[in-house]
Design a protein around this motif. Structure first.
Motif, PDB file in Angstrom:
ATOM      1  N   LEU A 150     -41.454 -31.232  16.131  1.00 51.48           N
ATOM      2  CA  LEU A 150     -42.087 -30.114  16.830  1.00 51.48           C
ATOM      3  C   LEU A 150     -41.323 -28.806  16.641  1.00 51.48           C
ATOM      4  O   LEU A 150     -41.501 -27.856  17.405  1.00 51.48           O
ATOM      5  CB  LEU A 150     -42.222 -30.431  18.327  1.00 51.48           C
ATOM      6  N   VAL A 151     -40.514 -28.767  15.605  1.00 53.68           N
ATOM      7  CA  VAL A 151     -39.761 -27.544  15.290  1.00 53.68           C
ATOM      8  C   VAL A 151     -40.483 -26.804  14.163  1.00 53.68           C
ATOM      9  O   VAL A 151     -40.629 -27.333  13.065  1.00 53.68           O
ATOM     10  CB  VAL A 151     -38.318 -27.876  14.852  1.00 53.68           C
ATOM     11  N   THR A 152     -40.920 -25.600  14.449  1.00 53.23           N
ATOM     12  CA  THR A 152     -41.552 -24.794  13.400  1.00 53.23           C
ATOM     13  C   THR A 152     -41.356 -23.316  13.700  1.00 53.23           C
ATOM     14  O   THR A 152     -41.207 -22.912  14.856  1.00 53.23           O
ATOM     15  CB  THR A 152     -43.047 -25.119  13.242  1.00 53.23           C
ATOM     16  N   GLY A 153     -41.304 -22.520  12.643  1.00 51.33           N
ATOM     17  CA  GLY A 153     -41.114 -21.082  12.786  1.00 51.33           C
ATOM     18  C   GLY A 153     -39.692 -20.686  13.139  1.00 51.33           C
ATOM     19  O   GLY A 153     -39.450 -19.550  13.557  1.00 51.33           O
ATOM     20  N   THR A 154     -38.737 -21.579  12.941  1.00 55.98           N
ATOM     21  CA  THR A 154     -37.351 -21.285  13.292  1.00 55.98           C
ATOM     22  C   THR A 154     -36.545 -20.859  12.070  1.00 55.98           C
ATOM     23  O   THR A 154     -36.828 -21.278  10.948  1.00 55.98           O
ATOM     24  CB  THR A 154     -36.642 -22.505  13.910  1.00 55.98           C
ATOM     25  N   VAL A 155     -35.525 -20.049  12.309  1.00 55.12           N
ATOM     26  CA  VAL A 155     -34.532 -19.709  11.290  1.00 55.12           C
ATOM     27  C   VAL A 155     -33.185 -20.152  11.858  1.00 55.12           C
ATOM     28  O   VAL A 155     -32.694 -19.579  12.828  1.00 55.12           O
ATOM     29  CB  VAL A 155     -34.521 -18.205  10.978  1.00 55.12           C
ATOM     30  N   VAL A 156     -32.617 -21.200  11.281  1.00 57.58           N
ATOM     31  CA  VAL A 156     -31.395 -21.803  11.817  1.00 57.58           C
ATOM     32  C   VAL A 156     -30.190 -21.323  11.021  1.00 57.58           C
ATOM     33  O   VAL A 156     -30.095 -21.579   9.817  1.00 57.58           O
ATOM     34  CB  VAL A 156     -31.474 -23.342  11.773  1.00 57.58           C
ATOM     35  N   GLU A 157     -29.265 -20.649  11.685  1.00 58.03           N
ATOM     36  CA  GLU A 157     -28.047 -20.186  11.018  1.00 58.03           C
ATOM     37  C   GLU A 157     -27.033 -21.321  10.920  1.00 58.03           C
ATOM     38  O   GLU A 157     -26.808 -22.044  11.896  1.00 58.03           O
ATOM     39  CB  GLU A 157     -27.407 -19.024  11.780  1.00 58.03           C
ATOM     40  N   VAL A 158     -26.467 -21.484   9.746  1.00 56.86           N
ATOM     41  CA  VAL A 158     -25.359 -22.413   9.525  1.00 56.86           C
ATOM     42  C   VAL A 158     -24.253 -21.577   8.904  1.00 56.86           C
ATOM     43  O   VAL A 158     -24.210 -21.390   7.692  1.00 56.86           O
ATOM     44  CB  VAL A 158     -25.764 -23.584   8.608  1.00 56.86           C
ATOM     45  N   ASP A 159     -23.368 -21.042   9.747  1.00 55.46           N
ATOM     46  CA  ASP A 159     -22.432 -20.023   9.258  1.00 55.46           C
ATOM     47  C   ASP A 159     -21.076 -20.031   9.953  1.00 55.46           C
ATOM     48  O   ASP A 159     -20.260 -19.138   9.717  1.00 55.46           O
ATOM     49  CB  ASP A 159     -23.064 -18.624   9.389  1.00 55.46           C
ATOM     50  N   GLY A 160     -20.814 -21.035  10.790  1.00 52.44           N
ATOM     51  CA  GLY A 160     -19.538 -21.083  11.489  1.00 52.44           C
ATOM     52  C   GLY A 160     -19.334 -19.931  12.451  1.00 52.44           C
ATOM     53  O   GLY A 160     -18.208 -19.629  12.835  1.00 52.44           O
ATOM     54  N   GLY A 161     -20.445 -19.278  12.849  1.00 55.67           N
ATOM     55  CA  GLY A 161     -20.359 -18.139  13.762  1.00 55.67           C
ATOM     56  C   GLY A 161     -20.095 -16.820  13.077  1.00 55.67           C
ATOM     57  O   GLY A 161     -19.832 -15.812  13.739  1.00 55.67           O
ATOM     58  N   MET A 195     -32.685  -7.344   2.013  1.00 56.35           N
ATOM     59  CA  MET A 195     -34.099  -7.048   2.248  1.00 56.35           C
ATOM     60  C   MET A 195     -34.975  -8.247   1.889  1.00 56.35           C
ATOM     61  O   MET A 195     -35.913  -8.598   2.608  1.00 56.35           O
ATOM     62  CB  MET A 195     -34.526  -5.840   1.416  1.00 56.35           C
ATOM     63  N   ALA A 196     -34.667  -8.866   0.754  1.00 57.82           N
ATOM     64  CA  ALA A 196     -35.463 -10.007   0.296  1.00 57.82           C
ATOM     65  C   ALA A 196     -35.363 -11.172   1.273  1.00 57.82           C
ATOM     66  O   ALA A 196     -36.367 -11.831   1.592  1.00 57.82           O
ATOM     67  CB  ALA A 196     -35.004 -10.437  -1.098  1.00 57.82           C
ATOM     68  N   LYS A 197     -34.163 -11.440   1.769  1.00 57.37           N
ATOM     69  CA  LYS A 197     -33.990 -12.553   2.697  1.00 57.37           C
ATOM     70  C   LYS A 197     -34.599 -12.234   4.062  1.00 57.37           C
ATOM     71  O   LYS A 197     -35.108 -13.138   4.753  1.00 57.37           O
ATOM     72  CB  LYS A 197     -32.507 -12.905   2.831  1.00 57.37           C
ATOM     73  N   ALA A 198     -34.593 -10.976   4.475  1.00 62.03           N
ATOM     74  CA  ALA A 198     -35.291 -10.590   5.702  1.00 62.03           C
ATOM     75  C   ALA A 198     -36.792 -10.831   5.554  1.00 62.03           C
ATOM     76  O   ALA A 198     -37.454 -11.310   6.483  1.00 62.03           O
ATOM     77  CB  ALA A 198     -35.007  -9.125   6.034  1.00 62.03           C
ATOM     78  N   ALA A 199     -37.315 -10.513   4.383  1.00 60.84           N
ATOM     79  CA  ALA A 199     -38.731 -10.783   4.110  1.00 60.84           C
ATOM     80  C   ALA A 199     -39.014 -12.281   4.159  1.00 60.84           C
ATOM     81  O   ALA A 199     -40.048 -12.720   4.679  1.00 60.84           O
ATOM     82  CB  ALA A 199     -39.120 -10.214   2.746  1.00 60.84           C
ATOM     83  N   LEU A 200     -38.085 -13.082   3.627  1.00 59.51           N
ATOM     84  CA  LEU A 200     -38.266 -14.533   3.631  1.00 59.51           C
ATOM     85  C   LEU A 200     -38.273 -15.085   5.054  1.00 59.51           C
ATOM     86  O   LEU A 200     -39.067 -15.980   5.376  1.00 59.51           O
ATOM     87  CB  LEU A 200     -37.155 -15.193   2.817  1.00 59.51           C
ATOM     88  N   ASP A 201     -37.410 -14.556   5.928  1.00 56.98           N
ATOM     89  CA  ASP A 201     -37.402 -14.996   7.321  1.00 56.98           C
ATOM     90  C   ASP A 201     -38.751 -14.724   7.977  1.00 56.98           C
ATOM     91  O   ASP A 201     -39.289 -15.573   8.709  1.00 56.98           O
ATOM     92  CB  ASP A 201     -36.308 -14.273   8.109  1.00 56.98           C
ATOM     93  N   HIS A 202     -39.302 -13.540   7.749  1.00 56.05           N
ATOM     94  CA  HIS A 202     -40.579 -13.209   8.387  1.00 56.05           C
ATOM     95  C   HIS A 202     -41.725 -13.989   7.751  1.00 56.05           C
ATOM     96  O   HIS A 202     -42.668 -14.395   8.445  1.00 56.05           O
ATOM     97  CB  HIS A 202     -40.834 -11.709   8.332  1.00 56.05           C
TER      98      HIS A 202
END
Length: 267
Positions: A241-252, A158-165
């Motif tokens: 020019l990258v902003t508002g992105t959440v980039v996954e680094v997780d090997g899929g 929940m906390a990390k979902a809040a951080l993404d938003h």
């Protein structure tokens, strides 16, 4: 484009171990003037010493608990008093907990949200004026737990979902000011957080990492450097020019059996 932070001031929270340590060392190699924050003074000063060896630039080491207003205020004040500016804020400090709604208590909820959400919110609030002045940027460190649903990941997910938003909202607000805001969302990463949360011995932790790798499509867990490289990329002009992105680094992992893996972690 070569990446050079030699004229930049970078604040990294949670810098005394794991992803924060890897991130601090990489910024140090690239010449950044560093403000490093952590709760473990001995570890933090050891990391600061390693950073100084990279380019001879001595970091500012701030011992503070970002789950408290006092710790957040000290961090912001000491950084700006020492350097007079800020170019990059890396909100990496975070804690986790293993629990579910049938077992949890409010103290656990409050502890996780105090560090992972409130601390980030407050520190960012205090430092935005300095970042507007430099047209700097913010990189938040989230987790795939924000989007992968697994029994036992309350309230961390929940906390990390809040951080993404939070990342998306603040990015939209600050874009006209020239301040970029992004997040990196790690999958299973070699760090201290799981050992602290589970009480695993080193042998048990290595066995858990090996099991985790089997659930990752690319077959490998992340190292701290994998996350640090993405943080630096987002903080650099290569991402201007990258902003508002959440980039996954997780090997899929998020496309594989991540929910089952995270649930096993909770047992």
């Amino acid at each position: 484009m070569n990446v050079d932070f030699s004229d930049k001031v970078v604040l990294v929270t949670g810098a005394s171990a794991g992803i924060g340590e890897s991130t601090a060392l990489l910024f140090a190699k690239l010449g950044a003037k560093l403000s490093l924050v952590g709760r473990n003074e001995a570890n933090l000063r050891a990391v600061a010493a390693k950073c100084e060896k990279q380019k001879g630039v001595k970091p500012l080491a701030i011992v503070a608990d970002l789950g408290t207003d006092e710790g957040v205020e000290k961090t912001a004040k000491d950084t700006l008093d020492h350097f007079g500016r800020l170019d990059v804020l890396v909100n990496n400090a975070g804690i986790s907990a293993r629990t579910c709604i049938q077992l949890t208590d409010m103290a656990t909820f409050d502890e996780v949200f105090r560090v992972d959400v409130r601390g980030v919110y407050n520190l960012t609030r205090l430092l935005v004026p300095a970042l507007v002045e430099t047209k700097g940027n913010i990189v938040n460190v989230s987790s795939i737990s924000a989007t992968v649903v697994a029994v036992g990941s309350l309230p961390y997910g929940m906390a990390k979902a809040a951080l993404d938003h939070f990342t998306r909202l603040v990015a939209l607000e600050l874009a006209p000011k020239g301040v970029r805001v992004n997040a990196v969302s790690p999958g299973v990463t070699v760090s201290t957080i799981v050992k602290r949360m589970t009480g695993y011995t080193e042998e048990e932790y290595q066995a858990w990492l090996s099991a985790a790798a089997t659930a990752i499509p690319m077959g490998q867990v992340c190292e701290g450097d994998d996350i640090a490289n993405m943080i630096v990329h987002l903080a650099s002009e290569n991402s201007r020019l990258v902003t508002g992105t959440v980039v996954e680094v997780d090997g899929g992992l998020r496309y594989g059996s991540a929910g089952n893996l995270l649930a096993r972690q909770m047992k």
